[in-house]
Design a protein around this motif. Sequence first.
Motif, PDB file in Angstrom:
ATOM      1  N   ASN A   1       0.844  -1.194   0.000  1.00  0.00           N
ATOM      2  CA  ASN A   1       0.000   0.000   0.000  1.00  0.00           C
ATOM      3  C   ASN A   1       0.882   1.247   0.000  1.00  0.00           C
ATOM      4  N   GLU A   2       0.287   2.424  -0.190  1.00  0.00           N
ATOM      5  CA  GLU A   2       1.026   3.686  -0.222  1.00  0.00           C
ATOM      6  C   GLU A   2       0.791   4.456   1.076  1.00  0.00           C
ATOM      7  N   ARG A   3       1.873   4.990   1.656  1.00  0.00           N
ATOM      8  CA  ARG A   3       1.767   5.849   2.830  1.00  0.00           C
ATOM      9  C   ARG A   3       2.447   7.181   2.549  1.00  0.00           C
ATOM     10  N   ASN A   4       1.741   8.256   2.887  1.00  0.00           N
ATOM     11  CA  ASN A   4       2.287   9.598   2.671  1.00  0.00           C
ATOM     12  C   ASN A   4       3.001  10.067   3.925  1.00  0.00           C
ATOM     13  N   ALA A   5       4.236  10.522   3.760  1.00  0.00           N
ATOM     14  CA  ALA A   5       5.009  11.091   4.864  1.00  0.00           C
ATOM     15  C   ALA A   5       5.084  12.597   4.679  1.00  0.00           C
ATOM     16  N   THR A   6       4.613  13.341   5.668  1.00  0.00           N
ATOM     17  CA  THR A   6       4.648  14.810   5.631  1.00  0.00           C
ATOM     18  C   THR A   6       5.242  15.285   6.939  1.00  0.00           C
ATOM     19  N   LEU A   7       6.571  15.455   6.951  1.00  0.00           N
ATOM     20  CA  LEU A   7       7.260  15.882   8.155  1.00  0.00           C
ATOM     21  C   LEU A   7       7.288  17.402   8.241  1.00  0.00           C
ATOM     22  N   ALA A   8       7.271  17.894   9.466  1.00  0.00           N
ATOM     23  CA  ALA A   8       7.382  19.340   9.678  1.00  0.00           C
ATOM     24  C   ALA A   8       8.808  19.775   9.367  1.00  0.00           C
ATOM     25  N   SER A   9       8.926  20.994   8.823  1.00  0.00           N
ATOM     26  CA  SER A   9      10.238  21.492   8.408  1.00  0.00           C
ATOM     27  C   SER A   9      11.100  21.892   9.592  1.00  0.00           C
ATOM     28  N   GLY A  10      10.480  22.170  10.744  1.00  0.00           N
ATOM     29  CA  GLY A  10      11.236  22.630  11.901  1.00  0.00           C
ATOM     30  C   GLY A  10      11.580  24.098  11.851  1.00  0.00           C
ATOM     31  N   GLU A  11      11.169  24.808  10.789  1.00  0.00           N
ATOM     32  CA  GLU A  11      11.430  26.244  10.682  1.00  0.00           C
ATOM     33  C   GLU A  11      10.490  27.029  11.591  1.00  0.00           C
ATOM     34  N   THR A  12      10.860  28.267  11.866  1.00  0.00           N
ATOM     35  CA  THR A  12      10.019  29.167  12.647  1.00  0.00           C
ATOM     36  C   THR A  12       9.810  30.468  11.890  1.00  0.00           C
ATOM     37  N   VAL A  13       8.664  31.076  12.144  1.00  0.00           N
ATOM     38  CA  VAL A  13       8.347  32.390  11.577  1.00  0.00           C
ATOM     39  C   VAL A  13       7.922  33.284  12.733  1.00  0.00           C
ATOM     40  N   THR A  14       8.516  34.475  12.791  1.00  0.00           N
ATOM     41  CA  THR A  14       8.189  35.419  13.857  1.00  0.00           C
ATOM     42  C   THR A  14       7.608  36.683  13.249  1.00  0.00           C
ATOM     43  N   ILE A  15       6.492  37.143  13.806  1.00  0.00           N
ATOM     44  CA  ILE A  15       5.904  38.403  13.346  1.00  0.00           C
ATOM     45  C   ILE A  15       5.997  39.430  14.467  1.00  0.00           C
ATOM     46  N   SER A  16       6.060  40.695  14.067  1.00  0.00           N
ATOM     47  CA  SER A  16       6.092  41.808  15.010  1.00  0.00           C
ATOM     48  C   SER A  16       5.179  42.902  14.485  1.00  0.00           C
ATOM     49  N   SER A  17       4.923  43.908  15.325  1.00  0.00           N
ATOM     50  CA  SER A  17       4.002  44.979  14.955  1.00  0.00           C
ATOM     51  C   SER A  17       4.628  46.314  15.304  1.00  0.00           C
ATOM     52  N   THR A  18       4.277  47.322  14.496  1.00  0.00           N
ATOM     53  CA  THR A  18       4.762  48.671  14.785  1.00  0.00           C
ATOM     54  C   THR A  18       4.200  49.197  16.086  1.00  0.00           C
ATOM     55  N   ASP A  19       3.103  48.681  16.521  1.00  0.00           N
ATOM     56  CA  ASP A  19       2.517  49.042  17.801  1.00  0.00           C
ATOM     57  C   ASP A  19       1.576  47.926  18.216  1.00  0.00           C
ATOM     58  N   LEU A  20       1.238  47.903  19.532  1.00  0.00           N
ATOM     59  CA  LEU A  20       0.367  46.853  20.037  1.00  0.00           C
ATOM     60  C   LEU A  20      -0.981  47.367  20.483  1.00  0.00           C
ATOM     61  N   ALA A  21      -1.223  48.680  20.301  1.00  0.00           N
ATOM     62  CA  ALA A  21      -2.485  49.259  20.746  1.00  0.00           C
ATOM     63  C   ALA A  21      -2.918  50.360  19.798  1.00  0.00           C
ATOM     64  N   LEU A  22      -4.228  50.526  19.688  1.00  0.00           N
ATOM     65  CA  LEU A  22      -4.834  51.622  18.933  1.00  0.00           C
ATOM     66  C   LEU A  22      -5.366  52.631  19.934  1.00  0.00           C
ATOM     67  N   CYS A  23      -5.079  53.913  19.687  1.00  0.00           N
ATOM     68  CA  CYS A  23      -5.555  54.962  20.581  1.00  0.00           C
ATOM     69  C   CYS A  23      -5.565  56.274  19.820  1.00  0.00           C
ATOM     70  N   ASP A  24      -5.864  57.360  20.506  1.00  0.00           N
ATOM     71  CA  ASP A  24      -5.853  58.668  19.853  1.00  0.00           C
ATOM     72  C   ASP A  24      -4.479  58.921  19.249  1.00  0.00           C
ATOM     73  N   GLY A  25      -4.464  59.200  17.954  1.00  0.00           N
ATOM     74  CA  GLY A  25      -3.213  59.461  17.253  1.00  0.00           C
ATOM     75  C   GLY A  25      -2.607  58.224  16.627  1.00  0.00           C
ATOM     76  N   ILE A  26      -3.041  57.056  17.034  1.00  0.00           N
ATOM     77  CA  ILE A  26      -2.545  55.808  16.433  1.00  0.00           C
ATOM     78  C   ILE A  26      -3.766  55.039  15.948  1.00  0.00           C
ATOM     79  N   ASN A  27      -4.108  55.207  14.670  1.00  0.00           N
ATOM     80  CA  ASN A  27      -5.327  54.617  14.110  1.00  0.00           C
ATOM     81  C   ASN A  27      -5.089  53.280  13.433  1.00  0.00           C
ATOM     82  N   SER A  28      -3.824  52.947  13.156  1.00  0.00           N
ATOM     83  CA  SER A  28      -3.527  51.675  12.494  1.00  0.00           C
ATOM     84  C   SER A  28      -2.130  51.227  12.889  1.00  0.00           C
ATOM     85  N   VAL A  29      -1.883  49.921  12.724  1.00  0.00           N
ATOM     86  CA  VAL A  29      -0.568  49.343  12.981  1.00  0.00           C
ATOM     87  C   VAL A  29      -0.208  48.453  11.800  1.00  0.00           C
TER      88      VAL A  29
END
Length: 752
Positions: free
Chosen positions: A503-531
């Motif tokens: 029979n056929e078996r599919n092997a799909t291993l994880a790459s072990g890579e990582t991805v990190t995201i960051s933001s220009t700011d973590l909060a919305l307030c007066d004067g900061i309408n988007s990040v």
Amino acid sequence: MKDVNLCRTLMLTVCIALFTSTIAIGQVLNKPEPAPNANIGATSPWTAACASADFNEYFMNFTWSPPLVDSANEFILELSDASGNFDAPTELDRVSDKNTNFDFDFSFSLATDVQGDGYRFRVRSTSPALMSPESDAFSMYYIGYNNPILISKDGSGNIPPGGVIENCNSGNITLATHNVTTPQNYNYNWYRSGTLLSEKTNSITVTQDGMYFVEIDYGPNCSGSANTLSNTIEIQTGASSGIAIAASSGTTLCAGQTVDLVANIDDPTWTYTWYQDGAAVTSPTLGDSSFTVNSSTANFEGDYTLQIEGSGVCTETTNAITISNAGNFSVSLGNDTNIVLLPGQTRTLSVSSTASSATYQWYKDGSPLAGETNTTLEISAVGVYFARVTENGGACSGNTKDSENTTAVLPASFEFTIDFSSTYTSCESTSAVLALTQINAVATDGTRTDVTADLSADFSYQWLKDGVLVAGETSNTISLASAAENGNYTLEGSLDSFSPNSNERNATLASGETVTISSTDLALCDGINSVTLMADIDLANETFTWTRDGNTVSTTDRSLTTSETGVYELEVQRTGCPVRSNQVTIIQFDESIVTVDADENIIFQEGSAQTIAASGAQSYEWYDEGNTRISSTDSVSLSEEGTYLLVASVGSCQITRTFTVSFRDNFAIPNVITANGDGINDLWVLPNTFSRKPDVTVIIYNENGEEILNQPDYQNNWPQSSTAFTKQNMIFYYRILNGGKTLNQGTITVIR
């Protein structure tokens, strides 16, 4: 006025309690009472509840007194346990539309396990949370069984002839019900010759002569109507009959032999039951005083006994007679019961035995093989084989026994099964091992035989990935160590002219890579309408998905600009598996996010210090009134009077909080003031422990117990200049509260 004069002569706490009771008047819940059931035309309240599947509807009347309860209030009727205990009450009814009805009925039904004479009711309201007194105790039963009961010895269902059981040698006899389903749900009343006994379960063990019967105990009001009175069993004192059994011949049998077991008393009116090792081998039969043991019957060996029953005779069981097998030898097969023969191949069958002076004869397809009388047999043809072993010594010379069958087949083909032999989870595991787990020989009729143990070492192997040979992988296992080896795997084999595929078996291993995201700011307030959110890898040639709160928001933006709050995550596809980033939470910043464990006005004893702490922000800065930063953590210790500033930040968003520190006043609460307008002692001034605090309420009553001031956050401003005092000296009463708890209380004398 009389109350006031009396109050002047009593202790202060008694006085305050008097005025408090005068002022605080609440709802009164009365104890519930039984009510008539108008649905069946009843005009009188019920006095006991005898419910059943045919009738199960009752009413309780409830009254209460104003003031009105809250609009969201619910009234709840609760039932105690059978002893009147409310530790775990049962809710019977709940109403939310009676908040302006001071006299109404609850309706309820009895659960099937309600059985007792001490049940009580009470009513609970939810807003305000009040509880009524408990009702009187009531007898209440659910009649789940209302047919005549049948009783028998041990609850066997066998009622003796004439209903009489002989009690031999003053032994114990157990009587029990045998036709009541779920008998443990009820209490019972047992009687001996009309006298009520103490036993309450569905069985009773007796030693005394008498007429025994039982009924279900449904209490003093419901038992008779249920009609559960049982049949009567009479217990009589009897003597042993001396029953015994004997064997007509030897008790050690050879093949084909029999022995008769015979009772010493043959009475056609008695019931005889024969047992082997405690299990009945005959049904109770009149006059069946003998039993034949036949060695041709499988598992005939054992201990045999006889039990007798009958009118005027004790139920007795005889001594045991042990019957054994004289020719009880074993035969063991030395090979598998299924064997695959390849063309031109031979296999060896073997057998062993514990028989005395054993001789052997091999059979194929039911016929003896000439000359094959050894313990082994070489075979090269398909068929069904077994060996017949004969014992030629001992007490049972001539006994024979056959071995298990061995089926030899010539396969039409083989098939492989492969699977992961180590723990493996798709897109989570970073390594895996694939292995051959089973080889089946497939006959021409489609019958499959597992030959893994026999032939796994005889095949040659080759692994394939996505249909292409994997160089060097020629064992029956393959180890995968990285996502670069992901794909669809199969295993080919070769043996003589056979070339099976797996029979056929599919092997799909994880790459072990990582991805990190960051933001220009973590909060919305007066004067900061988007990040803007960004990844630490270039997404130009990647397949990716931005999500907010688990929902897709973009699959094309390499950097994501957003003005919405939520939990953001990036998923990048690598080698067929998703690589998920860290989560970044964007919030809408407002002052309520940041909390401080102290009021704006902080009071403590001079010479001491107080630590206050903040939470909800990412960073904190504390400043004194000279604008000097005194802490950059989430807490600060203050020991000096003054004004302090907190600047709390989440990203680029900030809020400020101001705190005033003052030392606690050491003067006592004044009980005399002079309201004469000279600017000295004109106002009732409290220590700062009680004044100017939003959570502290000051209440003042006049001599008549009338409330003249009720003020949270008291500002030390009573009496107002417009307050009129009708007498030279007047006495007032005060209470200082926090959350309903009295902090202080006393009198104030105003001298004009």
